[in-house]
Write a protein that holds these residues in place. Structure first.
Motif, PDB file in Angstrom:
ATOM      1  N   THR A 287       0.837  -1.195   0.000  1.00 52.39           N
ATOM      2  CA  THR A 287       0.000   0.000   0.000  1.00 52.39           C
ATOM      3  C   THR A 287       0.875   1.250   0.000  1.00 52.39           C
ATOM      4  N   ILE A 288       0.558   2.191  -0.890  1.00 55.57           N
ATOM      5  CA  ILE A 288       1.340   3.424  -1.009  1.00 55.57           C
ATOM      6  C   ILE A 288       0.401   4.631  -1.028  1.00 55.57           C
ATOM      7  N   GLU A 289       0.965   5.802  -0.833  1.00 59.04           N
ATOM      8  CA  GLU A 289       0.222   7.058  -0.968  1.00 59.04           C
ATOM      9  C   GLU A 289       0.827   7.870  -2.109  1.00 59.04           C
ATOM     10  N   GLU A 290      -0.024   8.268  -3.047  1.00 60.23           N
ATOM     11  CA  GLU A 290       0.412   9.083  -4.174  1.00 60.23           C
ATOM     12  C   GLU A 290      -0.678  10.088  -4.517  1.00 60.23           C
ATOM     13  N   GLU A 291      -0.304  11.152  -5.256  1.00 60.46           N
ATOM     14  CA  GLU A 291      -1.251  12.206  -5.604  1.00 60.46           C
ATOM     15  C   GLU A 291      -2.237  11.801  -6.696  1.00 60.46           C
ATOM     16  N   SER A 292      -1.863  10.827  -7.513  1.00 59.70           N
ATOM     17  CA  SER A 292      -2.742  10.447  -8.616  1.00 59.70           C
ATOM     18  C   SER A 292      -2.482   8.997  -8.993  1.00 59.70           C
TER      19      SER A 292
END
Length: 852
Positions: A162-167
């Motif tokens: 699981t990652i966090e990205e803007e798009s």
């Protein structure tokens, strides 16, 4: 209690945008993350993701994306200490590779197999022949084995990142890098090729989890306009005006304080691990997954940045030291000894001190871990049974496992392999401690439509193996007398006869396989002195050498025959080899012209014979030629002339046994070679028909006594796969095999090795060849008959490059098949009392064909 129905509307799945997540700061507190979740209102809201993309990526919340990978398995429990340490180090390295920007979830999912599909994969189909009574008996045995242990459950292991990205575009770019790292590390760890799960595979998994009792499959293959296609796709779901959640979810959720009802028939309960000991056994994780029910066991790992981890440990250290100081002051004021301070408080101080040392000196990272498990049953009564079994496992590993009270919805979402942790219970660990929660136990062998080879001796799961899926098809079966070697060989042969349309050929020096031919409608060709059954060693298909020169390869084979016939300590000299080559090429020249003229690839009637070879050798002027001719004379004119004629054997039966028991000790090695040549030509013929040919050579170590003979056997082992051939050597003389360089070469060129009880010296050598651990050795050292190891190419990175599966074959003795296979002297009465419904047709005194 609260009830939530499915909302089958046509609203589209939410796509996250930069606008609705621009205030989302990376590294925000876990508490704020938990507080911001809204209470779901429908079934669709309960399913923990927003959107599914074509490339296998799920968007869980705005700006949070996940991707999943099949993890596979490896033999952790039965590996050597060094092997376990290597697996542990590799697993620890994998967990720490992704860093603090990637959250990792490891899930073990036990799922009920679809009984109809499972039986379709395992049970033998009935065929239009006379052997269905044996298939029915075999299938009954398989059904009984299926009901034992957890054979109705399939274990799937998944890693979710699981990652966090803007798009989504940025997430795709990040996952391209993570895919490479994840696949490389999983392959190195388990020895299995893996890949990222597709969107439909992830949805199919969630559908099966939410609907464990459903008889309707989420995804099937259907034929449309002559092509096989998926029955459902993301596009087709969208075209129907539905979301993926509409398709995968249950009809309803009913949430209670300590359980969930999915639909009307499935109960679920989620637990969490509230405390684990400082020292944890490596099998704790896998033991939790051994419950005999549908279940999920998941561990979420959240690596903290180094500075935050250091500050957290420092804060803990200050608090604990302060508490110890307060306790010391209280003890001093009360006038009792400092030694009476709470041991738990002192242990905490020691633990924090060790944590500080791990971070500062051993380059460890701080990991926050949550461990949850969800069990699925068909009744509340079964849930209570699972409570007791979970409690027993917890006590065994000195863990505390509790029901998630009033958090069952969040607990279920956390257990799912989607990468979302919704519970606030986390345990602080180092990367090394976190890696102790190893998801690997014992490797299972469950090939689709694979044949039955017994039960896994560790897990008692059924072993279903397809030798044609190995890196090569070649095999050996090795064991001392009384180890079950012949029984295991016959079981595989029966599997092939009853389960396929392949052809089977056996070279039988001791007449051990006659009962199989009698009961299975096979053909026995008895080769002996005085027999009028002939095999011509000069038989040759024009494709004998594939893309090479067939006559050249045949010349090498005839050199082997002459070498065996002449005997002697020093073998064939170079000048004698040259003479044999010359004569072979001369006698095959008319035959090749005939084939070219007729367009055939083989013609037994026009084949040269040993008589022509002898006569042509006599014409040579070299003195060595006269010596060769003299040595060969008794095989042409004398008492051993059974191989000097054209072949008159009809092998139009898919099960043929070459019985050479009465050939005489002086001819046994020669007979083995000539039978092998006959089968080699049959293998070539079968490949043209698209058929596989199984070849079994008992006591095959006899073929390795001479270099020329061993060279031909190695050539068979080298070329068999190209000809759809599956050769298997069987012997109890393992020591002779290991002494031969050619024997060791053949062992190294086998993709399948079955080891039964071994003598001590052989055990040591075989352990070195196949990297067998001391724990695995117990299965082939003074074990019961029918117990052993299956070694096959591929698997967790051992030096041998193979995987080892311990097995036990406990075949029901009250069956016709057992009576057919057993060779135990104690079973003679059972065999003799068996009534035969078999008749045989005399072709002559030395050739029999059996009919049911």
């Amino acid at each position: 209690m609260y009830f939530r129905k499915s909302s089958r509307d046509t609203k589209k799945e939410i796509r996250s945008t930069p606008q609705n997540r621009k205030n989302k700061a990376k590294g925000h507190s876990r508490k704020k993350e938990l507080l911001k979740w809204k209470v779901p209102q429908t079934v669709q809201d309960t399913i923990p993701y927003l959107y599914v993309y074509q490339n296998g990526i799920m968007e869980l919340t705005p700006g949070v994306f996940s991707k999943a990978y099949i993890l596979g398995d490896t033999n952790f429990k039965i590996s050597s200490r060094q092997g376990q340490e290597k697996i542990f180090q590799d697993y620890s390295r994998m967990l720490s590779t992704f860093g603090d920007t990637v959250k990792v979830e490891i899930t073990i999912w036990n799922k009920n197999m679809d009984l109809a599909e499972f039986q379709k994969q395992v049970l033998m189909p009935m065929m239009n022949d006379t052997l269905n009574e044996y298939r029915e008996e075999y299938n009954q045995m398989l059904i009984e084995k299926m009901s034992g242990a957890n054979n109705n459950l399939e274990k799937v292991k998944v890693m979710t990142l699981t990652i966090e990205e803007e798009s989504i575009q940025e997430a795709i770019t990040t996952f391209l890098r993570l895919d490479t790292e994840a696949i490389k590390m999983i392959t190195s760890l388990t020895g299995e090729n893996t890949k990222a799960m597709t969107s439909m595979e992830r949805l199919c998994m969630l559908y099966d989890i939410y609907n464990p009792g459903s008889t309707q499959k989420f995804l099937q293959k259907i034929q449309y306009q002559g092509e096989w296609q998926d029955s459902i796709t993301l596009q087709s779901i969208h075209q129907l005006g539905l979301t993926t959640k509409d398709v995968i979810g249950p009809d309803s959720f009913t949430f209670k304080a300590d359980k969930v009802l999915l639909g009307a028939k499935t109960f679920a309960r989620t637990y969490y691990v509230s405390m684990i000991p400082t020292w944890l056994r490596g099998d704790a994780f896998t033991d939790l997954s051994e419950l005999p029910c549908n279940m999920l066991v998941s561990v979420h790992y959240r690596t903290l940045p180094q500075d935050i981890g250091s500050k957290l440990i420092k804060s803990y250290r200050v608090n604990i030291n302060s508490n110890v100081a307060d306790a010391e002051k209280s003890a001093s004021r009360a006038g009792y000894s400092m030694d009476l301070i709470s041991q738990e408080l002192l242990d905490s101080r020691t633990e924090v001190k060790n944590l500080t040392n791990d971070i500062t000196k051993r380059n460890q990272k701080i990991v926050m871990a949550s461990i949850v498990l969800t069990v699925f049953t068909s009744s509340e009564k079964e849930l209570e049974k699972m409570d007791k079994q979970i409690s027993m496992i917890a006590n065994k590993h000195q863990m505390q496992i509790r029901v998630l009270s009033l958090q069952q919805e969040y607990g279920l979402s956390t257990a799912l392999p989607v990468g979302m942790n919704k519970i606030a219970v986390e345990r602080l660990m180092t990367t090394e401690t976190a890696a102790m929660l190893i998801p690997f136990g014992v490797k299972e062998l469950n090939h689709k439509h694979g044949m039955y080879y017994g039960l896994n001796a560790e897990s008692y799961g059924m072993i279903r193996y397809d030798r044609t899926k190995g890196q090569n098809y070649n095999g050996v079966i090795l064991g001392m007398p009384g180890s079950g070697k012949s029984f295991a060989t016959k079981r595989e042969i029966i599997n092939v006869i009853l389960n396929t349309t392949d052809e089977v050929y056996i070279i039988d020096p001791e007449r051990e396989y006659l009962s199989l031919a009698e009961k299975l409608g096979g053909k026995v060709i008895r080769i002996a002195n005085g027999s009028d059954i002939y095999l011509n060693p000069f038989d040759m298909d024009i494709e004998y050498a594939d893309d090479g020169d067939p006559v050249k390869m045949k010349a090498d084979y005839i050199t082997t025959i002459v070498d065996i016939a002449i005997g002697g300590r020093y073998g064939i000299s170079p000048s004698e080899r040259s003479l044999i080559d010359r004569v072979v090429f001369e006698i095959y020249e008319p035959y090749l012209r005939h084939l070219h003229k007729t367009g055939k690839t083989i013609d037994l009637e026009h084949m040269p014979t040993m008589q022509e070879f002898y006569e042509k050798m006599l014409e040579q002027v070299a003195p060595e030629a006269q010596n060769i001719a003299l040595a060969m004379e008794r095989y042409v004119k004398g008492s051993h002339d059974i191989f000097a004629h054209k072949t008159n054997v009809n092998t139009d039966n898919r099960f043929v046994i070459y019985d050479i028991k009465d050939i005489g000790s002086g001819l046994k090695e020669l007979g083995l070679q000539i039978c092998l040549n006959s089968i080699w030509n049959k293998m070539i013929e079968n490949r043209k028909k698209g058929k596989r040919t199984w070849l079994y050579i008992d006591e095959f170590y006899l073929l390795l006594k001479k270099d020329t003979s061993a060279d031909f056997l190695q050539e068979i082992w080298k070329r068999a796969r190209k000809w759809n051939g599956i050769p298997t050597g069987i012997t109890q003389n393992v020591e002779d095999l290991l002494k031969s360089e050619a024997g060791r070469t053949i062992l190294n060129n086998c993709g399948f090795v079955m080891l039964l009880n071994q003598a001590p010296m052989n055990l040591i050598q075989l352990s070195n060849i196949y990297n067998i651990s001391p724990e695995e050795q117990k299965y082939i050292n003074n074990g019961p008959s029918g117990q052993g190891l299956i070694w096959m190419t591929g698997g967790q990175g051992s030096e041998s490059g193979g995987t080892v599966i311990p097995f036990i074959d406990q075949f029901p003795q009250d069956t016709k098949l057992y009576k057919m296979m057993t060779t135990k002297p104690s079973d003679d009465r059972i065999r003799n009392n068996q009534k035969s419904s078999t008749a045989y047709h005399h072709i002559d005194g030395n050739e029999r064909e059996y009919h049911k």
